[in-house]
Design a protein around this motif. Sequence first.
Motif, PDB file in Angstrom:
ATOM      1  N   GLN A  70     -39.392  25.251  22.035  1.00  0.00           N
ATOM      2  CA  GLN A  70     -39.479  25.189  20.572  1.00  0.00           C
ATOM      3  C   GLN A  70     -40.934  25.129  20.110  1.00  0.00           C
ATOM      4  O   GLN A  70     -41.316  25.781  19.128  1.00  0.00           O
ATOM      5  N   GLU A  71     -41.753  24.345  20.802  1.00  0.00           N
ATOM      6  CA  GLU A  71     -43.165  24.218  20.427  1.00  0.00           C
ATOM      7  C   GLU A  71     -43.921  25.522  20.661  1.00  0.00           C
ATOM      8  O   GLU A  71     -44.865  25.827  19.946  1.00  0.00           O
ATOM      9  N   PHE A  72     -43.500  26.286  21.675  1.00  0.00           N
ATOM     10  CA  PHE A  72     -44.151  27.578  21.913  1.00  0.00           C
ATOM     11  C   PHE A  72     -43.920  28.503  20.728  1.00  0.00           C
ATOM     12  O   PHE A  72     -44.823  29.232  20.317  1.00  0.00           O
ATOM     13  N   ASP A 102     -50.950  23.488  23.463  1.00  0.00           N
ATOM     14  CA  ASP A 102     -51.361  22.257  24.137  1.00  0.00           C
ATOM     15  C   ASP A 102     -50.148  21.349  24.373  1.00  0.00           C
ATOM     16  O   ASP A 102     -50.007  20.749  25.440  1.00  0.00           O
ATOM     17  N   ARG A 103     -49.305  21.240  23.376  1.00  0.00           N
ATOM     18  CA  ARG A 103     -48.125  20.404  23.493  1.00  0.00           C
ATOM     19  C   ARG A 103     -47.140  20.978  24.514  1.00  0.00           C
ATOM     20  O   ARG A 103     -46.476  20.243  25.243  1.00  0.00           O
ATOM     21  N   VAL A 104     -47.080  22.311  24.585  1.00  0.00           N
ATOM     22  CA  VAL A 104     -46.201  22.964  25.556  1.00  0.00           C
ATOM     23  C   VAL A 104     -46.617  22.580  26.971  1.00  0.00           C
ATOM     24  O   VAL A 104     -45.783  22.190  27.795  1.00  0.00           O
ATOM     25  N   LYS A 105     -47.916  22.659  27.259  1.00  0.00           N
ATOM     26  CA  LYS A 105     -48.405  22.311  28.600  1.00  0.00           C
ATOM     27  C   LYS A 105     -48.160  20.842  28.912  1.00  0.00           C
ATOM     28  O   LYS A 105     -47.856  20.475  30.041  1.00  0.00           O
ATOM     29  N   LYS A 106     -48.280  19.983  27.893  1.00  0.00           N
ATOM     30  CA  LYS A 106     -48.038  18.552  28.081  1.00  0.00           C
ATOM     31  C   LYS A 106     -46.580  18.303  28.459  1.00  0.00           C
ATOM     32  O   LYS A 106     -46.285  17.521  29.368  1.00  0.00           O
ATOM     33  N   CYS A 154     -51.465  28.940  36.032  1.00  0.00           N
ATOM     34  CA  CYS A 154     -52.036  28.237  34.876  1.00  0.00           C
ATOM     35  C   CYS A 154     -51.087  27.192  34.277  1.00  0.00           C
ATOM     36  O   CYS A 154     -51.500  26.376  33.458  1.00  0.00           O
ATOM     37  N   GLY A 155     -49.802  27.200  34.660  1.00  0.00           N
ATOM     38  CA  GLY A 155     -48.867  26.197  34.182  1.00  0.00           C
ATOM     39  C   GLY A 155     -48.342  26.433  32.783  1.00  0.00           C
ATOM     40  O   GLY A 155     -47.797  25.525  32.160  1.00  0.00           O
TER      41      GLY A 155
END
Length: 120
Positions: A27-29, A35-39, A67-68
């Motif tokens: 959803q954040e993507f 940044d929140r997606v990676k978190k 890259c994660g």
Amino acid sequence: MRRKKDIAKAKNIVLERIDILMNLADQEFKKGNKDRVKKYIQLSKKLAMKMRIPFPKKWKRRICKNCGSLLIYGTNSAIRINSKNCCVNILCFECNNIYKIPYIKEKKLKRKLKNNMVKK
């Protein structure tokens, strides 16, 4: 005996939390918060490592190993089928890493079914 049941319950809870975190990352993507997606991805991986359970396959293939980042097919990644090497290639546009998934088992099953049909 009681401990095994507690561990099984905890693992089920962790799997649910991983699923929730990955859905939140998806959803954040869409909103554009990378940044929140990676978190969220890092948190879900830490949960799986802490409980010593494998990361769910449906989510594992949607994360770039280099890259994660979350791979959303068509926006930041591409999928190609390579019949020469019998694999599916997933290309991450952020780091240009190619993630290869072999499909040998499917080929062997198809060949086995074909041979059984010919013998009959």
